[in-house]
Design a protein around this motif. Structure first.
Motif, PDB file in Angstrom:
ATOM      1  N   TRP A 171       5.054  -2.025   5.993  1.00  0.00           N
ATOM      2  CA  TRP A 171       4.199  -2.791   5.107  1.00  0.00           C
ATOM      3  C   TRP A 171       4.861  -3.102   3.776  1.00  0.00           C
ATOM      4  O   TRP A 171       4.383  -3.953   3.019  1.00  0.00           O
ATOM      5  CB  TRP A 171       2.881  -2.049   4.847  1.00  0.00           C
ATOM      6  N   ASN A 172       5.977  -2.466   3.452  1.00  0.00           N
ATOM      7  CA  ASN A 172       6.611  -2.738   2.157  1.00  0.00           C
ATOM      8  C   ASN A 172       7.493  -3.981   2.168  1.00  0.00           C
ATOM      9  O   ASN A 172       7.765  -4.561   1.117  1.00  0.00           O
ATOM     10  CB  ASN A 172       7.435  -1.529   1.709  1.00  0.00           C
ATOM     11  N   SER A 173       7.943  -4.422   3.356  1.00  0.00           N
ATOM     12  CA  SER A 173       8.797  -5.617   3.430  1.00  0.00           C
ATOM     13  C   SER A 173       8.664  -6.271   4.805  1.00  0.00           C
ATOM     14  O   SER A 173       9.656  -6.421   5.524  1.00  0.00           O
ATOM     15  CB  SER A 173      10.261  -5.256   3.160  1.00  0.00           C
ATOM     16  N   PRO A 174       7.462  -6.684   5.199  1.00  0.00           N
ATOM     17  CA  PRO A 174       7.281  -7.200   6.554  1.00  0.00           C
ATOM     18  C   PRO A 174       8.042  -8.488   6.838  1.00  0.00           C
ATOM     19  O   PRO A 174       8.575  -8.668   7.942  1.00  0.00           O
ATOM     20  CB  PRO A 174       5.766  -7.417   6.651  1.00  0.00           C
ATOM     21  N   GLU A 348      -4.164   0.171  -1.439  1.00  0.00           N
ATOM     22  CA  GLU A 348      -4.909   1.125  -2.272  1.00  0.00           C
ATOM     23  C   GLU A 348      -4.617   2.559  -1.862  1.00  0.00           C
ATOM     24  O   GLU A 348      -4.465   3.440  -2.718  1.00  0.00           O
ATOM     25  CB  GLU A 348      -6.408   0.841  -2.174  1.00  0.00           C
ATOM     26  N   ASP A 349      -4.538   2.804  -0.554  1.00  0.00           N
ATOM     27  CA  ASP A 349      -4.252   4.167  -0.096  1.00  0.00           C
ATOM     28  C   ASP A 349      -2.920   4.660  -0.653  1.00  0.00           C
ATOM     29  O   ASP A 349      -2.793   5.812  -1.090  1.00  0.00           O
ATOM     30  CB  ASP A 349      -4.237   4.225   1.435  1.00  0.00           C
ATOM     31  N   HIS A 350      -1.918   3.785  -0.617  1.00  0.00           N
ATOM     32  CA  HIS A 350      -0.609   4.206  -1.101  1.00  0.00           C
ATOM     33  C   HIS A 350      -0.615   4.375  -2.612  1.00  0.00           C
ATOM     34  O   HIS A 350       0.032   5.302  -3.145  1.00  0.00           O
ATOM     35  CB  HIS A 350       0.466   3.214  -0.685  1.00  0.00           C
ATOM     36  N   TYR A 351      -1.314   3.524  -3.313  1.00  0.00           N
ATOM     37  CA  TYR A 351      -1.466   3.653  -4.766  1.00  0.00           C
ATOM     38  C   TYR A 351      -2.008   5.034  -5.128  1.00  0.00           C
ATOM     39  O   TYR A 351      -1.468   5.727  -6.002  1.00  0.00           O
ATOM     40  CB  TYR A 351      -2.397   2.535  -5.246  1.00  0.00           C
ATOM     41  N   ARG A 353      -1.957   7.666  -3.259  1.00  0.00           N
ATOM     42  CA  ARG A 353      -1.008   8.692  -2.809  1.00  0.00           C
ATOM     43  C   ARG A 353       0.091   8.909  -3.849  1.00  0.00           C
ATOM     44  O   ARG A 353       0.479  10.045  -4.133  1.00  0.00           O
ATOM     45  CB  ARG A 353      -0.400   8.269  -1.466  1.00  0.00           C
ATOM     46  N   VAL A 354       0.596   7.831  -4.414  1.00  0.00           N
ATOM     47  CA  VAL A 354       1.650   7.954  -5.433  1.00  0.00           C
ATOM     48  C   VAL A 354       1.118   8.697  -6.657  1.00  0.00           C
ATOM     49  O   VAL A 354       1.776   9.611  -7.175  1.00  0.00           O
ATOM     50  CB  VAL A 354       2.180   6.562  -5.819  1.00  0.00           C
ATOM     51  N   LEU A 355      -0.066   8.318  -7.137  1.00  0.00           N
ATOM     52  CA  LEU A 355      -0.638   9.004  -8.294  1.00  0.00           C
ATOM     53  C   LEU A 355      -0.891  10.485  -7.996  1.00  0.00           C
ATOM     54  O   LEU A 355      -0.681  11.354  -8.853  1.00  0.00           O
ATOM     55  CB  LEU A 355      -1.935   8.322  -8.721  1.00  0.00           C
ATOM     56  N   ASP A 356      -1.346  10.776  -6.770  1.00  0.00           N
ATOM     57  CA  ASP A 356      -1.581  12.171  -6.380  1.00  0.00           C
ATOM     58  C   ASP A 356      -0.286  12.970  -6.413  1.00  0.00           C
ATOM     59  O   ASP A 356      -0.271  14.142  -6.847  1.00  0.00           O
ATOM     60  CB  ASP A 356      -2.205  12.241  -4.988  1.00  0.00           C
ATOM     61  N   PHE A 403       7.882   7.205  -2.412  1.00  0.00           N
ATOM     62  CA  PHE A 403       7.831   5.780  -2.070  1.00  0.00           C
ATOM     63  C   PHE A 403       7.123   4.980  -3.162  1.00  0.00           C
ATOM     64  O   PHE A 403       6.274   4.134  -2.912  1.00  0.00           O
ATOM     65  CB  PHE A 403       7.151   5.578  -0.713  1.00  0.00           C
ATOM     66  N   GLY A 404       7.489   5.284  -4.370  1.00  0.00           N
ATOM     67  CA  GLY A 404       6.972   4.592  -5.539  1.00  0.00           C
ATOM     68  C   GLY A 404       8.026   4.631  -6.627  1.00  0.00           C
ATOM     69  O   GLY A 404       9.130   5.165  -6.426  1.00  0.00           O
TER      70      GLY A 404
END
Length: 512
Positions: A171-174, A348-351, A353-356, A403-404
């Motif tokens: 999903w980061n570079s499809p 949003e899920d990855h966002y 996850r990075v903050l967590d 991954f951020g």
């Protein structure tokens, strides 16, 4: 900290551009036809920079997966593409790339909606992929279909395309990922089903349109933006010969398990936690520039980024200050704004996850030097500011792939300790060594347990073979080795040499 772009004009353009997705709301391309089902379940797609729904796409079904494989299988077995000379295949794929360039601005805008990538990043990555396609075409033509050799026997190796390939793209570079890997498979004569994430189907469809316009036969390339259940059907389908998966290590293990049940061939390009080993005599600014070019590129959503800086303990403060200066030059904002250099997280899920993981890093005792928070502006969107930690290599923030836009500095006291720290990782994708002494840098690079090492820089050489180590994957999709991954071979023994073992001689009639 990082600057913010003025995105008012870009926001207006964003609202006007969203309507274009409704012209093809399906997200399915099977058997050379654009599929739209009035009764299909539709999934809302959310713009990472505004958190607003901008389009809807069909939710693919098991039946869609079966049809996609059947179409690809028919195209392969009919030999409508595999029997086309490789030079002509290269011409068609090159023509498709030229068609992409004609609509690149539109494709860059689509990527901005889908994954939050700044338009300038999509343009740049498309140019990189164009160079890869040109280079892989040269490799494919030079490789040919037959290789001759001599040993104990004179022999030839005949090369056939691997068959039907399922290419699961991240999903980061499809878009760029699909173009690069599918081009290699198509050059080899395979039929390809691209499986982009369900949240980002439309840019990949632009590549399908380009291949269609360039003259690729129907059924040779398909697109199915499927979720987990349908993706597993594709991976396990008996009509599929090879699975290429790019993504996280946990899902990669699942893909390997599913392929292993039927001994299906699989190539895995997975996660990374690459180390930049900065030796005492290194050019610190060069090291920082190299690290920043990966960690801040595409919001840090890049597997090969140098996220671990292994530096002399006496120079930690210096390198942290240089990295802070680089972070302050990052422009966070609307991906459609030409001045933006860092967009939001793709989902949003990855966002979250990075903050967590940033919070968890602080909780385990790592020192957060700066960043790792949501910026004050833009008001909406899944944005995270560039972050830097000082940590021990035993801490999760130094071991787990975030991954951020998050880097970690780890101090050392000796060259041997630096090498040990770099190798003390479950990953082995990339890495770099920085030193004014080239021989010393080369010596250290040769001791790193990773698939790729760059001396005094950061790069991913996509025209040279790279085999990831450890939990970073299996197999290669780059260079000659990568091209050969999309082929199967047949050994033909032609004539025995003088030293060859001839078991038939044991049973010869020697009575005369």
């Amino acid at each position: 900290m990082a600057r913010n772009s003025d995105s008012k004009a870009a926001s207006v353009e964003q609202s006007a551009s969203a309507a274009r997705f409704e012209r093809d709301g399906s997200g399915l391309y099977i058997g050379g036809r654009w599929r739209a089902r009035p009764d299909a379940e539709m999934m809302p797609l959310v713009d990472p920079s505004t958190e607003q729904v901008y389009a809807h796409a069909v939710v693919p079904t098991i039946a869609d997966a079966d049809e996609a494989v059947l179409s690809a299988r028919r195209a392969f077995d009919s030999r409508v593409w595999r029997d086309v000379p490789v030079g002509e295949r290269a011409v068609i794929i090159s023509r498709a790339y030229e068609i992409v360039l004609q609509s690149l601005d539109e494709i860059a805008e689509i990527a901005a909606f889908e994954i939050g990538a700044p338009v300038q990043i999509t343009r740049m990555m498309t140019g990189v992929v164009g160079n890869v396609i040109a280079g892989m075409s040269e490799i494919a033509v030079s490789e040919g279909d037959v290789e001759h050799g001599n040993g104990l026997w004179e022999f030839e190796i005949q090369r056939d395309p691997a068959g039907v390939v399922v290419d699961v793209v991240p999903w980061n570079s499809p878009f760029s990922g699909t173009m690069m890997k599918s081009a290699q498979a198509l050059l080899a004569g395979c039929s390809v089903i691209s499986k982009p994430p369900p949240t980002a189907p439309f840019a990949v469809l632009a590549w399908a349109r380009a291949l269609e316009a360039a003259g690729l036969p129907d059924g040779v390339f398909g697109v199915l933006a499927a979720g987990a259940e349908v993706s597993e059907r594709l991976v396990t389908h008996p009509g599929v010969d090879l699975v290429v998966f790019t993504g996280g290590t946990a899902v990669g293990r699942r893909v390997a398990e599913l392929c292993g049940r039927n001994l299906k061939r699989v190539i895995l390009e997975l996660g990374g936690k690459s180390a930049a080993v900065v030796l005492q005599d290194a050019d610190m600014q060069l090291a920082v520039d190299s690290v920043a070019s990966g960690v801040y590129f595409n919001s840090g959503q890049i597997c090969s980024a140098l996220t671990r800086l292994v530096v002399p303990r006496t120079r930690i403060d210096e390198i942290c200050e240089l990295l802070r200066q680089k972070a302050e030059g990052v422009v966070i904002g609307n991906p459609l704004d030409e001045s933006t250099t860092m967009g939001p997280m793709a989902t949003e899920d990855h966002y979250r996850r990075v903050l967590d993981r940033v919070r968890a890093g602080e909780n385990e005792g790592a020192k957060r030097v700066y960043g790792g928070i949501r910026p004050d502006s833009p008001d909406l969107g899944w944005y995270v500011t560039p972050a830097l930690f000082i940590a021990d290599n035993e801490m999760n923030i130094a071991r787990e792939e975030v991954f951020g836009p998050v880097a970690t500095v780890i101090g050392y006291d000796s060259e041997e300790e630096a090498i040990a720290i770099a190798n003390d990782s479950t990953y082995g994708l990339g890495g770099s060594v920085f030193s004014a002494d080239h021989e010393r840098a080369h010596r250290v690079a040769s001791k790193l347990d990773t698939g790729s090492v760059t001396i005094n820089g950061y790069t991913t050489n996509l025209l040279a073979p790279r085999n990831p180590h450890k939990s970073s994957g299996i197999g290669s999709v780059t260079g000659v080795a990568g091209y050969r991954s999309f082929s199967s071979t047949r050994l033909i023994n032609l004539q025995a040499g003088a030293k060859a073992w001839r078991p038939t001689e044991l049973f010869a009639d020697n009575t005369n």
